[in-house]
Design a protein around this motif. Structure first.
Motif, mmCIF file in Angstrom:
data_model
loop_
_atom_site.group_PDB
_atom_site.id
_atom_site.type_symbol
_atom_site.label_atom_id
_atom_site.label_comp_id
_atom_site.label_asym_id
_atom_site.label_seq_id
_atom_site.Cartn_x
_atom_site.Cartn_y
_atom_site.Cartn_z
ATOM 1 N N ILE A 114 -53.600 -44.880 32.940
ATOM 2 C CA ILE A 114 -54.258 -43.818 33.697
ATOM 3 C C ILE A 114 -54.323 -42.530 32.886
ATOM 4 O O ILE A 114 -55.329 -41.817 32.912
ATOM 5 C CB ILE A 114 -53.569 -43.607 35.063
ATOM 6 N N GLU A 115 -53.273 -42.230 32.133
ATOM 7 C CA GLU A 115 -53.304 -41.045 31.254
ATOM 8 C C GLU A 115 -54.474 -41.144 30.275
ATOM 9 O O GLU A 115 -55.204 -40.175 30.066
ATOM 10 C CB GLU A 115 -51.996 -40.921 30.471
ATOM 11 N N GLU A 116 -54.655 -42.308 29.682
ATOM 12 C CA GLU A 116 -55.748 -42.513 28.720
ATOM 13 C C GLU A 116 -57.113 -42.435 29.401
ATOM 14 O O GLU A 116 -58.043 -41.838 28.864
ATOM 15 C CB GLU A 116 -55.585 -43.861 28.008
ATOM 16 N N LEU A 117 -57.234 -43.048 30.569
ATOM 17 C CA LEU A 117 -58.507 -43.009 31.301
ATOM 18 C C LEU A 117 -58.846 -41.590 31.739
ATOM 19 O O LEU A 117 -60.003 -41.178 31.704
ATOM 20 C CB LEU A 117 -58.453 -43.930 32.515
ATOM 21 N N THR A 118 -57.845 -40.835 32.151
ATOM 22 C CA THR A 118 -58.057 -39.446 32.562
ATOM 23 C C THR A 118 -58.544 -38.611 31.385
ATOM 24 O O THR A 118 -59.471 -37.804 31.523
ATOM 25 C CB THR A 118 -56.765 -38.857 33.159
ATOM 26 N N ALA A 119 -57.953 -38.827 30.221
ATOM 27 C CA ALA A 119 -58.350 -38.074 29.030
ATOM 28 C C ALA A 119 -59.783 -38.393 28.610
ATOM 29 O O ALA A 119 -60.479 -37.531 28.075
ATOM 30 C CB ALA A 119 -57.390 -38.376 27.880
ATOM 31 N N SER A 120 -60.246 -39.605 28.884
ATOM 32 C CA SER A 120 -61.610 -39.991 28.482
ATOM 33 C C SER A 120 -62.677 -39.309 29.343
ATOM 34 O O SER A 120 -63.836 -39.229 28.936
ATOM 35 C CB SER A 120 -61.785 -41.506 28.552
ATOM 36 N N LYS A 121 -62.312 -38.861 30.545
ATOM 37 C CA LYS A 121 -63.200 -38.132 31.461
ATOM 38 C C LYS A 121 -64.453 -38.911 31.870
ATOM 39 O O LYS A 121 -65.451 -38.329 32.272
ATOM 40 C CB LYS A 121 -63.589 -36.773 30.882
ATOM 41 N N THR A 122 -64.425 -40.234 31.773
ATOM 42 C CA THR A 122 -65.594 -41.023 32.172
ATOM 43 C C THR A 122 -65.402 -41.694 33.523
ATOM 44 O O THR A 122 -66.379 -42.076 34.155
ATOM 45 C CB THR A 122 -65.911 -42.109 31.126
ATOM 46 N N ILE A 123 -64.167 -41.828 33.962
ATOM 47 C CA ILE A 123 -63.860 -42.511 35.214
ATOM 48 C C ILE A 123 -63.539 -41.461 36.274
ATOM 49 O O ILE A 123 -62.735 -40.559 36.043
ATOM 50 C CB ILE A 123 -62.658 -43.472 35.061
ATOM 51 N N LYS A 124 -64.165 -41.595 37.444
ATOM 52 C CA LYS A 124 -63.935 -40.659 38.544
ATOM 53 C C LYS A 124 -62.781 -41.127 39.429
ATOM 54 O O LYS A 124 -61.885 -40.349 39.740
ATOM 55 C CB LYS A 124 -65.212 -40.520 39.375
ATOM 56 N N THR A 125 -62.806 -42.406 39.847
ATOM 57 C CA THR A 125 -61.744 -42.917 40.722
ATOM 58 C C THR A 125 -61.372 -44.342 40.344
ATOM 59 O O THR A 125 -62.174 -45.097 39.784
ATOM 60 C CB THR A 125 -62.162 -42.937 42.210
ATOM 61 N N LEU A 126 -60.140 -44.677 40.684
ATOM 62 C CA LEU A 126 -59.660 -46.057 40.640
ATOM 63 C C LEU A 126 -59.293 -46.439 42.059
ATOM 64 O O LEU A 126 -58.680 -45.646 42.791
ATOM 65 C CB LEU A 126 -58.409 -46.176 39.758
ATOM 66 N N ASN A 127 -59.657 -47.651 42.459
ATOM 67 C CA ASN A 127 -59.314 -48.175 43.775
ATOM 68 C C ASN A 127 -58.538 -49.468 43.604
ATOM 69 O O ASN A 127 -58.820 -50.239 42.678
ATOM 70 C CB ASN A 127 -60.576 -48.445 44.591
ATOM 71 N N ALA A 128 -57.581 -49.700 44.466
ATOM 72 C CA ALA A 128 -56.782 -50.923 44.403
ATOM 73 C C ALA A 128 -56.502 -51.413 45.816
ATOM 74 O O ALA A 128 -56.319 -50.616 46.740
ATOM 75 C CB ALA A 128 -55.465 -50.657 43.678
ATOM 76 N N GLY A 145 -49.578 -42.400 41.396
ATOM 77 C CA GLY A 145 -50.357 -41.325 41.985
ATOM 78 C C GLY A 145 -51.484 -41.742 42.911
ATOM 79 O O GLY A 145 -52.338 -40.927 43.254
ATOM 80 N N PHE A 146 -51.495 -42.983 43.344
ATOM 81 C CA PHE A 146 -52.522 -43.448 44.279
ATOM 82 C C PHE A 146 -52.190 -42.995 45.698
ATOM 83 O O PHE A 146 -51.018 -42.872 46.061
ATOM 84 C CB PHE A 146 -52.615 -44.983 44.254
ATOM 85 N N GLN A 147 -53.224 -42.774 46.477
ATOM 86 C CA GLN A 147 -53.090 -42.385 47.873
ATOM 87 C C GLN A 147 -53.676 -43.482 48.761
ATOM 88 O O GLN A 147 -54.717 -44.058 48.429
ATOM 89 C CB GLN A 147 -53.837 -41.076 48.151
ATOM 90 N N LYS A 148 -53.035 -43.731 49.879
ATOM 91 C CA LYS A 148 -53.538 -44.715 50.840
ATOM 92 C C LYS A 148 -54.823 -44.183 51.459
ATOM 93 O O LYS A 148 -54.883 -43.050 51.911
ATOM 94 C CB LYS A 148 -52.495 -44.966 51.920
ATOM 95 N N LYS A 149 -55.879 -45.039 51.462
ATOM 96 C CA LYS A 149 -57.159 -44.648 52.043
ATOM 97 C C LYS A 149 -57.401 -45.319 53.390
ATOM 98 O O LYS A 149 -57.863 -44.692 54.323
ATOM 99 C CB LYS A 149 -58.316 -45.001 51.091
ATOM 100 N N THR A 150 -57.135 -46.624 53.486
ATOM 101 C CA THR A 150 -57.398 -47.341 54.723
ATOM 102 C C THR A 150 -56.668 -48.681 54.709
ATOM 103 O O THR A 150 -56.134 -49.093 53.692
ATOM 104 C CB THR A 150 -58.921 -47.558 54.935
ATOM 105 N N THR A 151 -56.694 -49.327 55.850
ATOM 106 C CA THR A 151 -56.121 -50.664 55.998
ATOM 107 C C THR A 151 -57.217 -51.564 56.564
ATOM 108 O O THR A 151 -58.027 -51.123 57.373
ATOM 109 C CB THR A 151 -54.918 -50.626 56.965
ATOM 110 N N LEU A 152 -57.231 -52.816 56.114
ATOM 111 C CA LEU A 152 -58.217 -53.765 56.617
ATOM 112 C C LEU A 152 -57.624 -55.171 56.603
ATOM 113 O O LEU A 152 -56.552 -55.395 56.071
ATOM 114 C CB LEU A 152 -59.499 -53.710 55.782
#
Length: 169
Positions: A114-128, A145-152
């Motif tokens: 994530i540190e590397e992806l953040t530095a590249s500035k090309t990715i806005k979000t990651l979802n899991a 550093g992920f936040q819960k968005k929803t449950t399904l």
């Protein structure tokens, strides 16, 4: 992004066809197979094709400890509202050999990636997505550093899942 990415305990590399046999051995481990959904593919040839596609896909990373492939982190483009790949918003999946569970290896690998992806500035979000019962995996995502968005309810296995998201910019 420059690979390999190294920490004191592990090395993240691009997966290649030379990793295919080791990758297939990992996804055949029952605890990995069930958790990652590989058990839903009953045809061995089809499972081999899935493994080959994942190993050769862009943004497929091998987690290596002492030179041995012990896990993987896979990033896939989400499909946007226009039904086209969304290069700025990615789906994250990962798995790790059970011998390395509860040692902080996946958290370390994911945080460093994530540190590397953040530095590249090309990715806005990651979802899991993670099954609600998988406390360890939910802990990995929270540490990263992920936040819960929803449950399904997962329509294929009728089990509850939690969707997490991490903004990178």
């Amino acid at each position: 992004m420059d690979l390999p990415i190294e920490t004191t305990r592990l090395r993240l590399t691009e997966l290649t066809l030379t990793d295919l046999a080791d990758y297939e051995n990992l996804i055949m481990i029952p605890k990995i197979s069930v958790g990652a959904g590989f058990n839903l593919v009953s045809n061995p040839k089809m499972l081999g094709a899935v493994a080959r596609r994942q190993v050769t896909a862009p943004n497929s990373f091998g987690i290596r400890v002492k030179g041995r492939l012990v896990g993987a982190i896979l990033l896939h483009e989400q499909v946007g509202f226009d039904y086209q790949p969304d290069h700025a918003n990615l789906e994250l999946s990962y798995f790790l050999h059970p011998d390395w569970w509860h040692k902080g290896i996946m958290s370390e690998a994911l945080i460093k990636l994530i540190e590397e992806l953040t530095a590249s500035k090309t990715i806005k979000t990651l979802n899991a997505e993670v099954f609600s019962s998988n406390q360890a995996s939910k802990g990995v995502l929270k540490k990263a550093g992920f936040q819960k968005k929803t449950t399904l309810i997962d329509p294929l296995v009728s089990k509850e899942k939690v969707i997490y998201q991490r903004a990178l910019r």
